[in-house]
Design an enzyme around this catalytic site. Sequence first.
Site, PDB file in Angstrom:
ATOM      1  N   GLN A 137     -10.949   4.408 -32.941  1.00 19.62           N
ATOM      2  CA  GLN A 137     -11.380   5.510 -33.946  1.00 19.62           C
ATOM      3  C   GLN A 137     -11.842   4.980 -35.206  1.00 19.62           C
ATOM      4  O   GLN A 137     -12.695   5.492 -35.837  1.00 19.62           O
ATOM      5  CB  GLN A 137     -10.334   6.490 -33.869  1.00 19.62           C
ATOM      6  CG  GLN A 137     -10.657   7.686 -34.700  1.00 19.62           C
ATOM      7  CD  GLN A 137     -11.576   8.555 -33.838  1.00 19.62           C
ATOM      8  OE1 GLN A 137     -11.636   8.478 -32.668  1.00 19.62           O
ATOM      9  NE2 GLN A 137     -12.334   9.353 -34.379  1.00 19.62           N
ATOM     10  N   PRO A 156       0.955  -1.251  -0.040  1.00 18.86           N
ATOM     11  CA  PRO A 156       0.093   0.125  -0.028  1.00 18.86           C
ATOM     12  C   PRO A 156       0.827   1.248   0.137  1.00 18.86           C
ATOM     13  O   PRO A 156       0.430   2.293  -0.846  1.00 18.86           O
ATOM     14  CB  PRO A 156      -0.805  -0.060   1.325  1.00 18.86           C
ATOM     15  CG  PRO A 156      -0.951  -1.737   1.424  1.00 18.86           C
ATOM     16  CD  PRO A 156       0.197  -1.975   1.100  1.00 18.86           C
ATOM     17  N   GLY A 199     -15.252   3.895 -35.254  1.00 23.65           N
ATOM     18  CA  GLY A 199     -16.131   4.879 -35.219  1.00 23.65           C
ATOM     19  C   GLY A 199     -17.214   4.459 -34.025  1.00 23.65           C
ATOM     20  O   GLY A 199     -16.676   3.863 -32.914  1.00 23.65           O
ATOM     21  N   GLY A 200     -18.587   4.628 -34.172  1.00 18.80           N
ATOM     22  CA  GLY A 200     -19.242   4.318 -32.959  1.00 18.80           C
ATOM     23  C   GLY A 200     -19.474   2.696 -32.586  1.00 18.80           C
ATOM     24  O   GLY A 200     -19.328   2.296 -31.366  1.00 18.80           O
ATOM     25  N   THR A 238      -0.877  -9.904  -9.025  1.00 23.42           N
ATOM     26  CA  THR A 238      -1.795 -10.470 -10.144  1.00 23.42           C
ATOM     27  C   THR A 238      -1.780 -12.027  -9.936  1.00 23.42           C
ATOM     28  O   THR A 238      -0.810 -12.754  -9.384  1.00 23.42           O
ATOM     29  CB  THR A 238      -0.839 -10.272 -11.428  1.00 23.42           C
ATOM     30  OG1 THR A 238      -0.555  -8.877 -11.554  1.00 23.42           O
ATOM     31  CG2 THR A 238      -1.546 -10.749 -12.521  1.00 23.42           C
ATOM     32  N   ALA A 263       4.351   1.038  -0.800  1.00 23.77           N
ATOM     33  CA  ALA A 263       5.619   0.959  -1.272  1.00 23.77           C
ATOM     34  C   ALA A 263       5.295   0.284  -2.664  1.00 23.77           C
ATOM     35  O   ALA A 263       4.992  -0.845  -2.921  1.00 23.77           O
ATOM     36  CB  ALA A 263       6.544   0.010  -0.584  1.00 23.77           C
ATOM     37  N   GLU A 320       4.725  -3.486 -13.645  1.00 22.50           N
ATOM     38  CA  GLU A 320       6.278  -3.907 -13.504  1.00 22.50           C
ATOM     39  C   GLU A 320       7.010  -2.431 -13.517  1.00 22.50           C
ATOM     40  O   GLU A 320       7.869  -2.594 -14.159  1.00 22.50           O
ATOM     41  CB  GLU A 320       6.589  -4.766 -14.628  1.00 22.50           C
ATOM     42  CG  GLU A 320       5.878  -6.274 -14.231  1.00 22.50           C
ATOM     43  CD  GLU A 320       6.662  -7.408 -14.545  1.00 22.50           C
ATOM     44  OE1 GLU A 320       7.897  -7.094 -15.061  1.00 22.50           O
ATOM     45  OE2 GLU A 320       6.029  -8.372 -14.787  1.00 22.50           O
TER      46      GLU A 320
END
Length: 386
Positions: A344, A134, A347-348, A164, A136, A371
């Site tokens: 992009q 927390p 598009g939508g 992980t 470090a 990392e």
Amino acid sequence: MAGAADFDLYRPAEEHEALRESVRALAEAKIAPHAAEVDEEGRFPQEALDALVSNELHAVHVPEEFGGPGADALATVIVIEEVARVCASSSLIPAVNKLGSMPLVLSASKELKERYLAPLARGASMFSYCLSEPDAGSDAGGMKTRAVRDGDHYVLNGVKRWITNAGVSDFYTVMAVTDPEKRTRGGISAFVVEKDDEGVSFGAPERKLGIKGSPTREVYLDNVRIPAERMIGAEGTGFATAMRTLDHTRITIAAQALGIAQGALDYAKGYVRERKQFGKPVGDFQGVQFMLADMAMKLEAARQLTYAAAARSEREDADLTFFGAAAKCYASDAAMEITTDAVQLLGGYGYTRDYPVERMMRDAKITQIYEGTNQVQRIVMARNLP
């Protein structure tokens, strides 16, 4: 599998390309069909683990003498890259197995290697890496987890954060302070902690932007008593081992970034060839072509740098620290740009979960952070200029 002498700095040998083809076929058949569901439900990709274990691809870096395939660094990169192309969460299985067990490969006694690398190689267990806390993160000098000698044992107390595959892995390489006065200058040691050790517990899974199929949790160590022979290397060498580990494994994050970016580029290319506007495929417009050209150029530059770093990792060259940081930094920045451009180009549609590029964009972001953030990578590079 091939050794470092079997490939030049930038171009994989035929054996590596054959490996790529086989991993890609497996990933497309067994992992890709579950990728969207894994992301949507935030569940561990068990199908991917089963497929990787069945094909001995879950921990290809483990040396042959301990039952592993003995793959070189480039082969490991290719495996991670091809899995990440379809599912970034699943690519963290081989990547974090290497991260968690690399301290043993580098520094452990033969007895400790035999005890823990053999089950990893068999697919009977997974490994995780516990460095951050927390208070470090990049500053390991702020580490508070303590390991106190008590006869033939050490007693560990503390909290590790951002771990992980925590809760899924059976084994954990834990960095802990053994001499508070020395801190990173000989005061940190490395240990193997087992999931079933009394006093080990886990926090709730983090709610994340991406890589949702790979659980990220806190690891709590409450008077965890372990035999002294589970120390990796000599007392006080843990920080040095941690830094050497990252020199090698930052390249696997670059590999993950390559795979994510390749998956996004491949999908975007297919989309613009099919999507029509103004009476012709979107891909016929020069502005779109320029975007694709830039995406492909950045990706190939990142790949060549990553493969060059993998060669140095295999040989343990003197400039590995620079190249490992450079590959991770450049490839992850490129992946973020390429996946954003892929969204992009769609598009939508690219902004919806009906298409995979938004997931790839979310997954790409973490490669710039874990990392060592890319800001830290630039500090590492500046301090280790060739």
